[in-house]
Every structure is written in C-alpha cells, then in structure tokens.
Motif scaffolding. Structure first.
Motif, PDB file in Angstrom:
ATOM      1  N   SER A  15      27.447  35.734  22.723  1.00 43.98           N
ATOM      2  CA  SER A  15      27.168  35.379  21.324  1.00 43.98           C
ATOM      3  C   SER A  15      25.676  35.361  21.038  1.00 43.98           C
ATOM      4  O   SER A  15      25.228  35.750  19.951  1.00 43.98           O
ATOM      5  CB  SER A  15      27.779  34.004  21.012  1.00 43.98           C
ATOM      6  N   ALA A  16      24.889  34.895  22.008  1.00 45.06           N
ATOM      7  CA  ALA A  16      23.445  34.825  21.819  1.00 45.06           C
ATOM      8  C   ALA A  16      22.831  36.203  21.624  1.00 45.06           C
ATOM      9  O   ALA A  16      21.765  36.335  21.016  1.00 45.06           O
ATOM     10  CB  ALA A  16      22.791  34.135  23.020  1.00 45.06           C
ATOM     11  N   ARG A  17      23.510  37.234  22.113  1.00 43.63           N
ATOM     12  CA  ARG A  17      23.020  38.613  21.961  1.00 43.63           C
ATOM     13  C   ARG A  17      23.745  39.358  20.837  1.00 43.63           C
ATOM     14  O   ARG A  17      23.521  40.563  20.656  1.00 43.63           O
ATOM     15  CB  ARG A  17      23.208  39.369  23.281  1.00 43.63           C
ATOM     16  N   GLY A  18      24.605  38.670  20.118  1.00 42.11           N
ATOM     17  CA  GLY A  18      25.372  39.320  19.062  1.00 42.11           C
ATOM     18  C   GLY A  18      26.399  40.290  19.607  1.00 42.11           C
ATOM     19  O   GLY A  18      26.764  41.271  18.949  1.00 42.11           O
ATOM     20  N   LEU A  19      26.906  40.001  20.810  1.00 44.53           N
ATOM     21  CA  LEU A  19      27.855  40.886  21.484  1.00 44.53           C
ATOM     22  C   LEU A  19      29.209  40.204  21.653  1.00 44.53           C
ATOM     23  O   LEU A  19      29.321  38.977  21.533  1.00 44.53           O
ATOM     24  CB  LEU A  19      27.308  41.277  22.859  1.00 44.53           C
ATOM     25  N   GLU A  20      30.213  41.013  21.953  1.00 47.90           N
ATOM     26  CA  GLU A  20      31.549  40.486  22.235  1.00 47.90           C
ATOM     27  C   GLU A  20      32.122  41.242  23.433  1.00 47.90           C
ATOM     28  O   GLU A  20      32.131  42.470  23.438  1.00 47.90           O
ATOM     29  CB  GLU A  20      32.465  40.643  21.024  1.00 47.90           C
ATOM     30  N   PRO A  21      32.569  40.521  24.472  1.00 50.50           N
ATOM     31  CA  PRO A  21      33.065  41.215  25.665  1.00 50.50           C
ATOM     32  C   PRO A  21      34.426  41.863  25.427  1.00 50.50           C
ATOM     33  O   PRO A  21      35.211  41.402  24.591  1.00 50.50           O
ATOM     34  CB  PRO A  21      33.168  40.092  26.697  1.00 50.50           C
ATOM     35  N   ARG A  22      34.690  42.898  26.171  1.00 48.23           N
ATOM     36  CA  ARG A  22      35.999  43.563  26.139  1.00 48.23           C
ATOM     37  C   ARG A  22      36.820  43.014  27.314  1.00 48.23           C
ATOM     38  O   ARG A  22      36.735  43.496  28.438  1.00 48.23           O
ATOM     39  CB  ARG A  22      35.816  45.074  26.264  1.00 48.23           C
ATOM     40  N   ILE A  23      37.591  41.990  27.047  1.00 44.79           N
ATOM     41  CA  ILE A  23      38.291  41.275  28.114  1.00 44.79           C
ATOM     42  C   ILE A  23      39.511  42.063  28.579  1.00 44.79           C
ATOM     43  O   ILE A  23      40.426  42.342  27.798  1.00 44.79           O
ATOM     44  CB  ILE A  23      38.705  39.870  27.645  1.00 44.79           C
ATOM     45  N   GLU A  24      39.498  42.415  29.847  1.00 50.48           N
ATOM     46  CA  GLU A  24      40.603  43.150  30.451  1.00 50.48           C
ATOM     47  C   GLU A  24      41.660  42.206  30.999  1.00 50.48           C
ATOM     48  O   GLU A  24      42.858  42.479  30.929  1.00 50.48           O
ATOM     49  CB  GLU A  24      40.075  44.034  31.586  1.00 50.48           C
ATOM     50  N   ALA A  25      41.208  41.078  31.567  1.00 52.08           N
ATOM     51  CA  ALA A  25      42.137  40.104  32.152  1.00 52.08           C
ATOM     52  C   ALA A  25      41.467  38.733  32.194  1.00 52.08           C
ATOM     53  O   ALA A  25      40.252  38.631  32.342  1.00 52.08           O
ATOM     54  CB  ALA A  25      42.564  40.525  33.555  1.00 52.08           C
ATOM     55  N   ARG A  26      42.291  37.711  32.049  1.00 51.29           N
ATOM     56  CA  ARG A  26      41.835  36.322  32.200  1.00 51.29           C
ATOM     57  C   ARG A  26      42.496  35.747  33.437  1.00 51.29           C
ATOM     58  O   ARG A  26      43.730  35.760  33.540  1.00 51.29           O
ATOM     59  CB  ARG A  26      42.218  35.480  30.976  1.00 51.29           C
ATOM     60  N   VAL A  27      41.711  35.239  34.371  1.00 50.42           N
ATOM     61  CA  VAL A  27      42.273  34.713  35.621  1.00 50.42           C
ATOM     62  C   VAL A  27      41.693  33.332  35.903  1.00 50.42           C
ATOM     63  O   VAL A  27      40.549  33.036  35.539  1.00 50.42           O
ATOM     64  CB  VAL A  27      42.003  35.660  36.809  1.00 50.42           C
ATOM     65  N   PRO A  28      42.472  32.459  36.573  1.00 47.82           N
ATOM     66  CA  PRO A  28      42.043  31.070  36.760  1.00 47.82           C
ATOM     67  C   PRO A  28      41.275  30.804  38.052  1.00 47.82           C
ATOM     68  O   PRO A  28      40.920  29.667  38.319  1.00 47.82           O
ATOM     69  CB  PRO A  28      43.382  30.318  36.769  1.00 47.82           C
ATOM     70  N   GLN A  29      41.034  31.836  38.870  1.00 48.73           N
ATOM     71  CA  GLN A  29      40.365  31.630  40.144  1.00 48.73           C
ATOM     72  C   GLN A  29      39.260  32.667  40.347  1.00 48.73           C
ATOM     73  O   GLN A  29      39.432  33.851  40.030  1.00 48.73           O
ATOM     74  CB  GLN A  29      41.367  31.735  41.301  1.00 48.73           C
ATOM     75  N   ILE A  30      38.141  32.212  40.907  1.00 47.22           N
ATOM     76  CA  ILE A  30      37.034  33.120  41.178  1.00 47.22           C
ATOM     77  C   ILE A  30      37.440  34.181  42.193  1.00 47.22           C
ATOM     78  O   ILE A  30      37.038  35.349  42.089  1.00 47.22           O
ATOM     79  CB  ILE A  30      35.806  32.322  41.679  1.00 47.22           C
ATOM     80  N   SER A  31      38.252  33.795  43.168  1.00 49.15           N
ATOM     81  CA  SER A  31      38.689  34.767  44.176  1.00 49.15           C
ATOM     82  C   SER A  31      39.474  35.913  43.537  1.00 49.15           C
ATOM     83  O   SER A  31      39.402  37.061  43.994  1.00 49.15           O
ATOM     84  CB  SER A  31      39.535  34.085  45.246  1.00 49.15           C
ATOM     85  N   LEU A  32      40.213  35.622  42.461  1.00 52.16           N
ATOM     86  CA  LEU A  32      40.940  36.684  41.753  1.00 52.16           C
ATOM     87  C   LEU A  32      39.992  37.591  40.989  1.00 52.16           C
ATOM     88  O   LEU A  32      40.205  38.802  40.906  1.00 52.16           O
ATOM     89  CB  LEU A  32      41.969  36.069  40.794  1.00 52.16           C
ATOM     90  N   VAL A  33      38.938  36.995  40.407  1.00 54.44           N
ATOM     91  CA  VAL A  33      37.923  37.818  39.747  1.00 54.44           C
ATOM     92  C   VAL A  33      37.342  38.815  40.741  1.00 54.44           C
ATOM     93  O   VAL A  33      37.279  40.022  40.487  1.00 54.44           O
ATOM     94  CB  VAL A  33      36.798  36.940  39.156  1.00 54.44           C
ATOM     95  N   GLU A  34      36.937  38.307  41.912  1.00 58.83           N
ATOM     96  CA  GLU A  34      36.303  39.171  42.902  1.00 58.83           C
ATOM     97  C   GLU A  34      37.289  40.201  43.459  1.00 58.83           C
ATOM     98  O   GLU A  34      36.897  41.338  43.758  1.00 58.83           O
ATOM     99  CB  GLU A  34      35.711  38.308  44.010  1.00 58.83           C
ATOM    100  N   ALA A  35      38.564  39.818  43.602  1.00 60.44           N
ATOM    101  CA  ALA A  35      39.562  40.766  44.096  1.00 60.44           C
ATOM    102  C   ALA A  35      39.756  41.914  43.120  1.00 60.44           C
ATOM    103  O   ALA A  35      39.851  43.087  43.515  1.00 60.44           O
ATOM    104  CB  ALA A  35      40.885  40.044  44.342  1.00 60.44           C
ATOM    105  N   LEU A  36      39.800  41.604  41.821  1.00 62.35           N
ATOM    106  CA  LEU A  36      39.979  42.643  40.811  1.00 62.35           C
ATOM    107  C   LEU A  36      38.733  43.517  40.696  1.00 62.35           C
ATOM    108  O   LEU A  36      38.827  44.739  40.496  1.00 62.35           O
ATOM    109  CB  LEU A  36      40.325  42.013  39.468  1.00 62.35           C
ATOM    110  N   VAL A  37      37.554  42.896  40.816  1.00 63.34           N
ATOM    111  CA  VAL A  37      36.311  43.674  40.814  1.00 63.34           C
ATOM    112  C   VAL A  37      36.293  44.607  42.019  1.00 63.34           C
ATOM    113  O   VAL A  37      35.937  45.790  41.922  1.00 63.34           O
ATOM    114  CB  VAL A  37      35.088  42.743  40.829  1.00 63.34           C
ATOM    115  N   GLY A  38      36.715  44.100  43.177  1.00 66.28           N
ATOM    116  CA  GLY A  38      36.734  44.900  44.388  1.00 66.28           C
ATOM    117  C   GLY A  38      37.668  46.097  44.297  1.00 66.28           C
ATOM    118  O   GLY A  38      37.490  47.091  45.009  1.00 66.28           O
ATOM    119  N   ARG A  39      38.663  46.006  43.417  1.00 68.22           N
ATOM    120  CA  ARG A  39      39.602  47.121  43.219  1.00 68.22           C
ATOM    121  C   ARG A  39      39.182  48.019  42.054  1.00 68.22           C
ATOM    122  O   ARG A  39      39.887  48.959  41.702  1.00 68.22           O
ATOM    123  CB  ARG A  39      41.007  46.579  42.974  1.00 68.22           C
ATOM    124  N   GLY A  40      38.067  47.672  41.410  1.00 65.18           N
ATOM    125  CA  GLY A  40      37.568  48.520  40.332  1.00 65.18           C
ATOM    126  C   GLY A  40      38.252  48.326  38.997  1.00 65.18           C
ATOM    127  O   GLY A  40      38.132  49.164  38.109  1.00 65.18           O
TER     128      GLY A  40
END
Length: 299
Positions: A210-235
């Motif tokens: 918001s501070a940059r006047g931007l809006e993210p394109r959310i692909e998925a919402r996950v409740p754990q950091i390990s899931l974020v990293e797992a999905l990033v690791g899979r591209g």
C-alpha cells in the motif's frame, strides 16, 4: 483475616479455566476442596468473587478478577523471595518463555541449547503460539515473557529489543530476479505471491504494498512459513517473509530457495521480548533476555 498462600495460589489460577472442575483437575485438588477455598476467601473479603453455576461454568466477578490479579502477584513475589533466599547469586527456578510461531524454529533451539548450560539451576519452559495466545498467556501469568514482533502490540507492555528484522523476498532459483543483488517491490506486483496469512505478517505485507501504491497478485494463502517456502521451492510463486536468524535457503522438502533483500527496504521492525507493564521481570527472565540479545543479536 485468615487467608493462606495456598488459597491465593488456587484463586490466582481461576482466570485460566471456564469451569470449576477443569480448574480443580489442573490444580490437583478436589472440586469440593477448591469450592471451599473460594468460599473461605469470599468470607474473608466480604464480597462475591466468582459465580459458580454447573450449567454455565465459572465466571469471576469484577472484584474477583482484581483479586485474582493481585493474588497472582503475591504468589509470584513469594516464590521469588523463597528462590532468592540464602543464594550466592546463582539463578534457580523456572522461567516460562512464549515465542511467536513464525520464527520459533529459528530462535528456540539456540535458547534451549545454550541458556541451561549457562544457568543450570534454571528450568526453561517454552510455549509456541500466535500473538493472541502469547498475550493471553502473559496476562494470565502462564508466561514470564514472550518474544514477538513489535507490530500492532496493545498498550500495557514493556519491551526489550532482541534483533532487527525486515521483509525479504524468497524466490525459486530459476526466477529472473533470483540473480539480482536486491529486488524492488514493484518488480513483484505482477508475479504470483504466496502469502503467509497470519497476524501480524499479513499486515506487514499489506502495508508494504500500500505504501508504494501497489497490490499483490495473491496466488495462495497459507498458515505456515514452511508451506510458503515449500511452494516457493517448487516455483509456484514468491514469498515475502521477515528475516530470521539461523535461516537456511532451503525448503522443508530440501529444495533450494533464494533469499534477497528488498530495495528500497520496507517494514523494518524488531523482535522484542515483552511482559505486562504492571509486572516485574524475574531475575531468571531478565537473564534469558540478556542471553537472547547476545546470541540472536540486535541492531
């Protein structure tokens, strides 16, 4: 007035339970004995301290809530008096630490391994949870101190800085921005974003865009950091996470992840140790925060 420390100890625990039977089970006392202790306290005080209904459970009156808070202080002060009597400066006794779940795996092992070696007479107990769970634990006296982000904290808490932290971008190694020394948030706005959906993490990211006047394109919402990293690791997408000590650039599946700073930097904050403003830190809790600052670093 005939009030025992044991009666105060029993009553101090009541705010943690919704029924008398649950409180009695936790305190290893019969329900009738606990009820008698409460009745005796009410006679001594001259006011009703709680409402006991089988169908509706246990509810403290406003006087009872204040009485429980004061009783907890008396019990804690008495315990500290006993633990400190006749000692030659060596710390002894329990210290109960709460840690916010998103960075617990990065800080708790360091503390559990090193602190008991430095203070062998101290028993370190750890509770990992959400902001709400940790604040509740502090207010109820189940925790001495908690490690949290200094974001959106309510009033009424003292704090000590442990280490500085800021948002970093986590990328798949094949991402076009992975080879850059730093990434501008604007370069990510059109990319698929894996959101770590937890307070205060969600607000950190929302405020940054918001501070940059931007809006993210959310692909998925996950409740754990390990899931974020797992999905990033899979591209699947990129992640935005607060920097943490002892972080390996790898997902839980063993896939590599590239971590880059944001330029310009955003959401610079701190992990802090907090405790209720109306409570004093025990020497053990204070020593634990000293150790955390030493091992995890500040800036």
């Amino acid at each position: 007035m005939d009030v025992s420390l044991r009666q105060l100890e029993l009553f101090a625990a009541l705010p943690d339970f919704s029924t008398l039977s649950a409180a009695a089970a936790h305190l290893h006392i019969s329900e009738s004995a606990l009820s008698q202790a409460i009745t005796a306290l009410e006679k001594a005080v001259g006011e009703q301290l709680c409402v006991r209904r089988k169908a509706r459970g246990l509810t403290l009156t406003p006087t009872g809530q204040r009485f429980a808070e004061n009783a907890r202080r008396i019990v804690t002060d008495t315990r500290e008096l006993v633990l400190g009597a006749g000692r030659d400066g060596e710390l002894r006794g329990p210290v109960k630490l709460g840690c916010y779940s998103s960075f617990a795996t990065n800080v708790v092992p360091e503390l559990l391994e090193g602190f008991p070696k430095r203070h062998p007479g101290v028993q370190l107990e750890i509770m990992v949870g959400t902001n709400e769970e940790l604040l509740s634990g502090l207010e109820a006296g189940r925790l001495d101190v908690a490690l949290v982000f200094d974001v959106s904290l309510p009033v009424g808490y003292r704090r000590r800085r442990i280490y500085a932290t800021r948002l970093e971008v986590h990328l798949h190694p094949d991402h076009p921005l992975a080879s850059a020394p730093a990434v501008d948030l604007a370069q990510l706005a059109d990319e698929p974003f894996i959101l770590y959906d937890a307070t205060p993490g969600t607000r950190n990211v929302t405020d940054a865009f918001s501070a940059r006047g931007l809006e993210p394109r959310i692909e998925a919402r996950v409740p754990q950091i390990s899931l974020v990293e797992a999905l990033v690791g899979r591209g699947v997408g990129y992640g935005l996470l607060m920097s943490r000590p002892n972080t390996l650039p790898m997902s839980t599946e063993g896939r590599p992840v590239v971590i880059r700073p944001l330029d310009p930097p955003v959401t610079v904050s701190h992990v802090v140790g907090i405790w209720p403003a109306d409570m004093s830190l025990t020497p053990r809790a204070s020593a634990l925060l000293d150790f955390a600052v030493e091992k995890l670093g500040t800036s």
